[in-house]
Design a protein around this motif. Structure first.
Motif, PDB file in Angstrom:
ATOM      1  N   LEU A  40       1.159  -1.378   0.372  1.00  0.00           N
ATOM      2  CA  LEU A  40       0.355  -0.188  -0.419  1.00  0.00           C
ATOM      3  C   LEU A  40       0.945   1.181   0.039  1.00  0.00           C
ATOM      4  O   LEU A  40       0.817   1.934  -0.436  1.00  0.00           O
ATOM      5  CB  LEU A  40      -0.693  -0.222   1.068  1.00  0.00           C
ATOM      6  CG  LEU A  40      -2.263  -0.477   1.292  1.00  0.00           C
ATOM      7  CD1 LEU A  40      -2.550  -1.158   2.660  1.00  0.00           C
ATOM      8  CD2 LEU A  40      -3.464  -0.344  -0.132  1.00  0.00           C
ATOM      9  N   GLU A  43       2.524   1.547  -3.372  1.00  0.00           N
ATOM     10  CA  GLU A  43       0.772   1.997  -4.565  1.00  0.00           C
ATOM     11  C   GLU A  43       0.119   2.554  -4.622  1.00  0.00           C
ATOM     12  O   GLU A  43      -0.037   3.535  -5.180  1.00  0.00           O
ATOM     13  CB  GLU A  43      -0.225   0.568  -4.878  1.00  0.00           C
ATOM     14  CG  GLU A  43       1.273  -0.569  -5.852  1.00  0.00           C
ATOM     15  CD  GLU A  43       0.795  -1.980  -6.039  1.00  0.00           C
ATOM     16  OE1 GLU A  43      -0.765  -1.943  -4.740  1.00  0.00           O
ATOM     17  OE2 GLU A  43       1.166  -2.981  -5.791  1.00  0.00           O
ATOM     18  N   HIS A  44       0.180   3.806  -2.839  1.00  0.00           N
ATOM     19  CA  HIS A  44      -0.478   4.164  -2.432  1.00  0.00           C
ATOM     20  C   HIS A  44       0.001   5.342  -1.580  1.00  0.00           C
ATOM     21  O   HIS A  44      -1.009   6.300  -1.738  1.00  0.00           O
ATOM     22  CB  HIS A  44      -1.982   3.701  -2.367  1.00  0.00           C
ATOM     23  CG  HIS A  44      -2.406   2.240  -2.771  1.00  0.00           C
ATOM     24  ND1 HIS A  44      -3.610   2.924  -4.267  1.00  0.00           N
ATOM     25  CD2 HIS A  44      -2.270   1.419  -3.492  1.00  0.00           C
ATOM     26  CE1 HIS A  44      -3.857   1.715  -4.593  1.00  0.00           C
ATOM     27  NE2 HIS A  44      -3.576   0.685  -3.833  1.00  0.00           N
TER      28      HIS A  44
END
Length: 160
Positions: A40, A43-44
């Motif tokens: 996470l 990617e985010h």
């Protein structure tokens, strides 16, 4: 023609067997929650720790522990959220990004070796069917689970 009860039961059993075999293999190799936190972040990120806990459906205290371990390993950075100094923002480091990429590459090698005897058409077909199953589960699963809970008594042994 719709699947009959026996075919659905076979599908459920097969999915559970695959999921359990995969879970056991993962548990021997790495901490799945820690990997989820790193993924996470890569990617985010930047993300608040609370948002990570929500996305992973994990306890905030568990996520805090995993973030601390990843930060000590220099795979993520943490800093106070300028909008709320009590909250922490999580971002991946270059080392964390490289570590995740290497992990994913190894996973592809392992999975590729497992299905080495499959045809490309079989791989494509399974991928398409699993994507369809995942989309249908996301669209209908929660409402069907809720309806089943209303129709049936709770299973006391399954409550955590």
């Amino acid at each position: 023609m719709q699947a009959n009860k026996s075919q659905i039961a076979d599908l459920i059993r097969t999915v559970f067997q695959f999921a359990e075999a995969n879970r056991q293999g993962q548990a021997r190799m790495y901490d799945a929650v820690r990997l989820g936190v790193l993924r996470l972040a890569v990617e985010h990120g930047p993300l608040r720790a609370g948002e990570v806990a929500e996305r992973l459906d994990a306890l905030p205290s568990s996520i805090t522990r995993h973030i601390r371990a990843l930060a000590e390993a220099e795979l993520v950075n943490t800093e106070p959220d300028p909008a709320d100094r009590r909250a922490v923002l999580l971002t991946a480091t270059d080392t964390g990004r490289a570590e995740l990429r290497q992990f994913l590459d190894v996973g592809e090698q392992v999975f590729g070796a497992v299905i080495a005897e499959w045809s490309a058409a079989d791989v494509v077909t399974l991928t398409e069917l699993l994507a369809r199953l995942t989309q249908d589960w996301e669209r209908h699963g929660p409402e069907q689970q809720q309806a089943a809970r209303k129709r049936n008594r709770p299973f006391g042994w399954s409550q955590g």
